[in-house]
Motif scaffolding. Structure first.
Motif, PDB file in Angstrom:
ATOM      1  N   GLY A   1      -7.100  28.242 -36.547  1.00  0.00           N
ATOM      2  CA  GLY A   1      -8.343  27.983 -36.418  1.00  0.00           C
ATOM      3  C   GLY A   1      -8.697  27.010 -35.680  1.00  0.00           C
ATOM      4  N   ASP A   2      -9.928  26.291 -36.028  1.00  0.00           N
ATOM      5  CA  ASP A   2     -10.641  25.267 -34.385  1.00  0.00           C
ATOM      6  C   ASP A   2      -9.812  24.288 -34.761  1.00  0.00           C
ATOM      7  OD1 ASP A   2     -12.134  23.504 -33.082  1.00  0.00           O
ATOM      8  OD2 ASP A   2     -13.435  25.230 -33.536  1.00  0.00           O
ATOM      9  N   CYS A   3      -8.940  23.553 -33.700  1.00  0.00           N
ATOM     10  CA  CYS A   3      -8.358  21.807 -33.745  1.00  0.00           C
ATOM     11  C   CYS A   3      -9.262  20.757 -33.938  1.00  0.00           C
ATOM     12  CB  CYS A   3      -7.747  21.950 -32.130  1.00  0.00           C
ATOM     13  SG  CYS A   3      -8.287  21.936 -30.944  1.00  0.00           S
TER      14      CYS A   3
ATOM     15  N   GLU B   1      -3.807  26.961 -33.176  1.00  0.00           N
ATOM     16  CA  GLU B   1      -4.915  27.892 -31.855  1.00  0.00           C
ATOM     17  C   GLU B   1      -5.791  28.809 -32.562  1.00  0.00           C
ATOM     18  OE1 GLU B   1      -3.852  29.002 -28.821  1.00  0.00           O
ATOM     19  OE2 GLU B   1      -6.217  30.844 -29.523  1.00  0.00           O
ATOM     20  N   LYS B   2      -7.661  29.204 -31.884  1.00  0.00           N
ATOM     21  CA  LYS B   2      -8.296  29.386 -32.347  1.00  0.00           C
ATOM     22  C   LYS B   2      -8.530  31.502 -32.389  1.00  0.00           C
ATOM     23  CE  LYS B   2     -13.656  28.665 -31.660  1.00  0.00           C
ATOM     24  NZ  LYS B   2     -14.144  27.555 -30.577  1.00  0.00           N
TER      25      LYS B   2
ATOM     26  N   PRO C   1      -2.912  20.778 -30.073  1.00  0.00           N
ATOM     27  CA  PRO C   1      -3.817  21.707 -30.484  1.00  0.00           C
ATOM     28  C   PRO C   1      -3.925  23.080 -30.149  1.00  0.00           C
ATOM     29  CG  PRO C   1      -4.439  19.934 -29.496  1.00  0.00           C
ATOM     30  CD  PRO C   1      -3.068  19.534 -29.639  1.00  0.00           C
ATOM     31  N   TYR C   2      -4.099  23.073 -29.051  1.00  0.00           N
ATOM     32  CA  TYR C   2      -4.395  24.269 -28.202  1.00  0.00           C
ATOM     33  C   TYR C   2      -3.302  25.249 -27.343  1.00  0.00           C
ATOM     34  CZ  TYR C   2      -8.855  21.673 -27.556  1.00  0.00           C
ATOM     35  OH  TYR C   2     -10.265  20.862 -28.194  1.00  0.00           O
TER      36      TYR C   2
ATOM     37  N   THR D   1      -3.134  32.274 -20.007  1.00  0.00           N
ATOM     38  CA  THR D   1      -2.876  31.088 -18.728  1.00  0.00           C
ATOM     39  C   THR D   1      -1.626  30.606 -19.402  1.00  0.00           C
ATOM     40  OG1 THR D   1      -3.651  29.761 -20.462  1.00  0.00           O
ATOM     41  CG2 THR D   1      -5.223  30.807 -18.126  1.00  0.00           C
ATOM     42  N   GLN D   2      -0.659  31.400 -19.722  1.00  0.00           N
ATOM     43  CA  GLN D   2       1.073  31.159 -20.041  1.00  0.00           C
ATOM     44  C   GLN D   2       2.016  30.082 -18.959  1.00  0.00           C
ATOM     45  OE1 GLN D   2       3.355  34.970 -20.357  1.00  0.00           O
ATOM     46  NE2 GLN D   2       5.566  33.685 -20.771  1.00  0.00           N
ATOM     47  N   LYS D   3       2.731  29.330 -19.003  1.00  0.00           N
ATOM     48  CA  LYS D   3       3.232  28.103 -18.984  1.00  0.00           C
ATOM     49  C   LYS D   3       4.685  28.240 -19.198  1.00  0.00           C
ATOM     50  CE  LYS D   3      -0.325  25.362 -17.432  1.00  0.00           C
ATOM     51  NZ  LYS D   3      -1.677  26.114 -17.385  1.00  0.00           N
TER      52      LYS D   3
ATOM     53  N   HIS E   1       0.189  35.466 -22.489  1.00  0.00           N
ATOM     54  CA  HIS E   1      -1.036  34.867 -22.758  1.00  0.00           C
ATOM     55  C   HIS E   1      -1.209  35.231 -21.159  1.00  0.00           C
ATOM     56  CE1 HIS E   1      -3.089  31.500 -22.935  1.00  0.00           C
ATOM     57  NE2 HIS E   1      -3.863  31.685 -24.456  1.00  0.00           N
TER      58      HIS E   1
ATOM     59  N   ALA F   1     -11.209  31.290 -24.992  1.00  0.00           N
ATOM     60  CA  ALA F   1     -11.946  30.198 -25.852  1.00  0.00           C
ATOM     61  C   ALA F   1     -12.177  29.132 -25.530  1.00  0.00           C
ATOM     62  CB  ALA F   1     -11.063  30.133 -27.302  1.00  0.00           C
TER      63      ALA F   1
ATOM     64  N   SER G   1       0.118  30.542 -26.092  1.00  0.00           N
ATOM     65  CA  SER G   1       1.866  31.558 -27.201  1.00  0.00           C
ATOM     66  C   SER G   1       2.481  30.068 -27.097  1.00  0.00           C
ATOM     67  CB  SER G   1       2.084  32.332 -25.506  1.00  0.00           C
ATOM     68  OG  SER G   1       2.422  31.109 -24.673  1.00  0.00           O
TER      69      SER G   1
ATOM     70  N   PRO H   1       4.815  27.657 -25.396  1.00  0.00           N
ATOM     71  CA  PRO H   1       5.772  26.813 -25.113  1.00  0.00           C
ATOM     72  C   PRO H   1       6.282  25.973 -24.491  1.00  0.00           C
ATOM     73  CG  PRO H   1       3.646  27.223 -23.328  1.00  0.00           C
ATOM     74  CD  PRO H   1       3.144  27.927 -24.820  1.00  0.00           C
TER      75      PRO H   1
ATOM     76  N   ASP I   1      -2.432  22.151 -23.464  1.00  0.00           N
ATOM     77  CA  ASP I   1      -3.306  22.605 -22.616  1.00  0.00           C
ATOM     78  C   ASP I   1      -4.253  23.333 -22.700  1.00  0.00           C
ATOM     79  OD1 ASP I   1      -3.046  23.892 -20.065  1.00  0.00           O
ATOM     80  OD2 ASP I   1      -1.764  25.848 -20.589  1.00  0.00           O
TER      81      ASP I   1
ATOM     82  N   HIS J   1      -3.866  35.094 -30.200  1.00  0.00           N
ATOM     83  CA  HIS J   1      -2.387  33.982 -29.213  1.00  0.00           C
ATOM     84  C   HIS J   1      -2.254  33.663 -29.922  1.00  0.00           C
ATOM     85  CE1 HIS J   1      -4.570  35.356 -25.183  1.00  0.00           C
ATOM     86  NE2 HIS J   1      -5.564  34.026 -25.919  1.00  0.00           N
TER      87      HIS J   1
END
Ligand code: SAM
Length: 213
Positions: free
Chosen positions: A13-15, A192-193, A170-171, A145-147, A143, A59, A174, A176, A30, A197
């Motif tokens: 959902g939307d954090c 995660e929105k 909240p974001y 922008t995977q970290k 993802h 998003a 994937s 990590p 992130d 993901h």
């Protein structure tokens, strides 16, 4: 899987619907940086397609990121903070150098930075993560922008949390941060929105041996 009894909460959902009500010992996240990042990396390969071709943008990345809802938390680390530093108070800066020495200055950014609430120092973490040249997680990119999990482990250790502390992400992307939190014995709340993901995050966490039923 019964996430909650293992101290893990994952929400699709939307954090922004949760930001005022969540209780946590720390935020490590992130967020979308507000830079309308182009996630189709085949523009660098002359159109050759591979698993790094993500057609959907991040998003929320087309609007400025507002860090103010996170300031109420005691411990906070926000990645991408160079893109919204004008909206942050003085704090500690964390630098992730993702290049080998001979790759410095060759193509796009050499480092990424995060803002940590409090203090004023600047700290460096080296972990090679440059296209396919990676020190860890060399498999498929999951993802855009995977970290690395190793980077998130460093972040958690920096915060010197008590065992079993709750980390809010909240974001999630994937997840990590979730993997690092679980491996270090902490509780975790992730949001995660994007449905794709979110599914990736669930798959990652379900694959962790330590959570196998
Ligand atoms: C920069 S990415 C994080 C990637 C993550 N570090 C990883 O390694 O996979 C930001 C994530 O936040 C998600 N997102 C953007 N706006 C959101 C919102 N309002 N609520 C929840 N998730 C959101 C995006 O879909 C994206 O997956």
């Amino acid at each position: 899987m019964d996430w909650k009894s293992r101290g893990i909460e994952l929400h699709h959902g939307d954090c922004r619907d949760w930001l005022d009500s969540v209780t946590a010992d720390a935020v490590i996240t992130d967020p979308p940086y507000g830079i309308a990042h182009n996630t189709n990396y085949t523009r660098f390969t002359g159109g050759l397609s591979d698993h790094r071709n993500f057609e959907t943008p991040i998003a929320g990345d087309d609007e400025p990121f507002d860090p103010s809802p996170f300031m109420r938390f005691k411990k906070v680390i926000l990645w991408g903070a160079n893109c919204f530093s004008d909206r942050l108070p003085m704090g500690t800066w964390l630098v992730w150098c993702k290049r080998r020495d001979n790759q410095i200055g060759t193509f796009m950014s050499d480092c990424e930075v995060a803002w940590q609430k409090g203090g004023h120092g600047v700290y460096l973490h080296r972990h090679i993560w440059n296209g396919f040249d990676r020190e860890s997680e060399r498999g498929k990119t999951i993802h855009p922008t995977q970290k690395p999990v190793a980077l998130m482990r460093w972040c958690i250790e920096r915060l010197k949390l008590k065992p079993g502390s709750t980390i809010f992400d909240p974001y999630m992307g994937s997840a990590p941060v979730a993997q690092a939190a679980i491996e270090l014995g902490h509780r975790y709340i992730g949001i995660e929105k994007d449905a794709k993901h979110f599914a990736t995050a669930v798959k990652r966490i379900e694959s962790l041996n330590m959570l196998a039923a």
